[in-house]
Design a protein around this motif. Sequence first.
Motif, PDB file in Angstrom:
ATOM      1  N   TYR A  24       0.828  -1.195   0.000  1.00  0.00           N
ATOM      2  CA  TYR A  24       0.000   0.000   0.000  1.00  0.00           C
ATOM      3  C   TYR A  24       0.871   1.257   0.000  1.00  0.00           C
ATOM      4  N   THR A  25       1.901   1.266   0.844  1.00  0.00           N
ATOM      5  CA  THR A  25       2.798   2.422   0.923  1.00  0.00           C
ATOM      6  C   THR A  25       3.512   2.646  -0.399  1.00  0.00           C
ATOM      7  N   LYS A  27       2.563   1.899  -3.384  1.00  0.00           N
ATOM      8  CA  LYS A  27       1.616   2.432  -4.374  1.00  0.00           C
ATOM      9  C   LYS A  27       1.269   3.888  -4.076  1.00  0.00           C
ATOM     10  N   LEU A  28       1.163   4.219  -2.789  1.00  0.00           N
ATOM     11  CA  LEU A  28       0.792   5.575  -2.389  1.00  0.00           C
ATOM     12  C   LEU A  28       1.935   6.558  -2.602  1.00  0.00           C
ATOM     13  N   TRP A  29       3.165   6.165  -2.246  1.00  0.00           N
ATOM     14  CA  TRP A  29       4.334   7.040  -2.344  1.00  0.00           C
ATOM     15  C   TRP A  29       5.395   6.415  -3.242  1.00  0.00           C
TER      16      TRP A  29
END
Length: 121
Positions: A24-25, A27-29
Motif C-alpha cells: 500500500y505504501t 503504491k501511495l508514495w
Amino acid sequence: MRNLVYIFLGGGFGSVLRFVVSNYTQKLWNINSFPMGTFVVNIIGCFLIGVFSSYFIKIDSYLKFLLITGFCGGFTTFSTFSAENISLWENENYTMLICYILLSVIVGFGAVYLGLNIAKN
C-alpha cells in the motif's frame, strides 16, 4: 510449547501486515526507485520493537513472545537489528557496534547481490 504458539501467531500476523503495509505504501508514495514500502515497514518495526521492549522485555509475559519475537520478527527483522545496535551502544561497546553495522550492511548487500547473480545463471 505455548511460547512457540505465540511466536507463530505473532509472526504470521506480522508477515501479512508487512505485505499489506509495504504494498500500500509503495503504491501511495512511489518516489523513483526508492523502496518506500520497505523503508516505512522497517521504521515502524523499529519503533514498535522499542515500545514493546520497554514494556515486556523485563517481565515473563507471553506478550513479549507474541509481540517482540513473533510480530516484530514477522513484520521486519530490521527492528531486531536496530534493537541489538541500541544494546551495544548502551553497553558502550562501540567497536562491536560499528563492526556489526558495517558488516551487516556490506555483507547483507553482498549476499543479496550474490544470490541474485547465482539465481540468474
